[in-house]
Scaffold this motif. Structure first.
Motif: not given
Length: 143
Positions: A65-73, A95-112
């Motif tokens: 999964w990358r930042e621009d891949d759409g809706d993680l949910v 990982k942080t600093g790599r192209p497409g990095h996803v913020e951990p908070s974005d994952i944490a928000e989508a999971v529940p």
């Protein structure tokens, strides 16, 4: 005999909880994925990774999964479609600093929202981190 560099990758497959004979599905493949990790997983399971068209029950989903891949949910809901009751989804992100990095908070928000629980984070390759997701214990009772 396994070369030293391959031994490290097989170790990562084991850290992902992947065992011989497991059925593993891969979603989100693109040119940037870590091929050594994919090969280690295939070696560990003794077969090929299933693609997004698979309809058999899987024990593990590897979701690149990358930042621009759409809706993680939406992607997580799709990934749960064939996931076993005791299955695991690994969200693999740059990982942080790599192209497409996803913020951990974005994952944490989508999971529940997708009905899952986040359990751990590990480094899976030089450029990729993994976030482990499972069904919540309470959801198993309701299934």
């Amino acid at each position: 005999m396994v070369a030293a560099e391959d031994a490290g990758k097989i170790g990562v497959a084991e850290k992902l909880g992947i065992e011989s004979g497991m059925v593993v599905q891969e979603l989100g493949w693109d040119e940037d994925v870590d091929d050594a990790l994919r090969a280690a997983v295939e070696e560990q399971i003794g077969g090929d990774l299933l693609d997004e068209d698979a309809d058999e029950t899987v024990s593990t989903v590897l979701l690149w999964w990358r930042e621009d891949d759409g809706d993680l949910v939406d992607a997580l809901l799709e990934a749960t479609g064939v996931l076993a009751e005791d299955g695991v989804i690994w969200v693999l992100t740059p990982k942080t600093g790599r192209p497409g990095h996803v913020e951990p908070s974005d994952i944490a928000e989508a999971v529940p929202t997708a009905g899952l629980s986040q359990t751990s984070n590990i480094s899976v390759a030089d450029d990729w981190a993994g976030t482990r997701l499972v069904w919540p214990k309470s959801a198993k009772a309701k299934r």
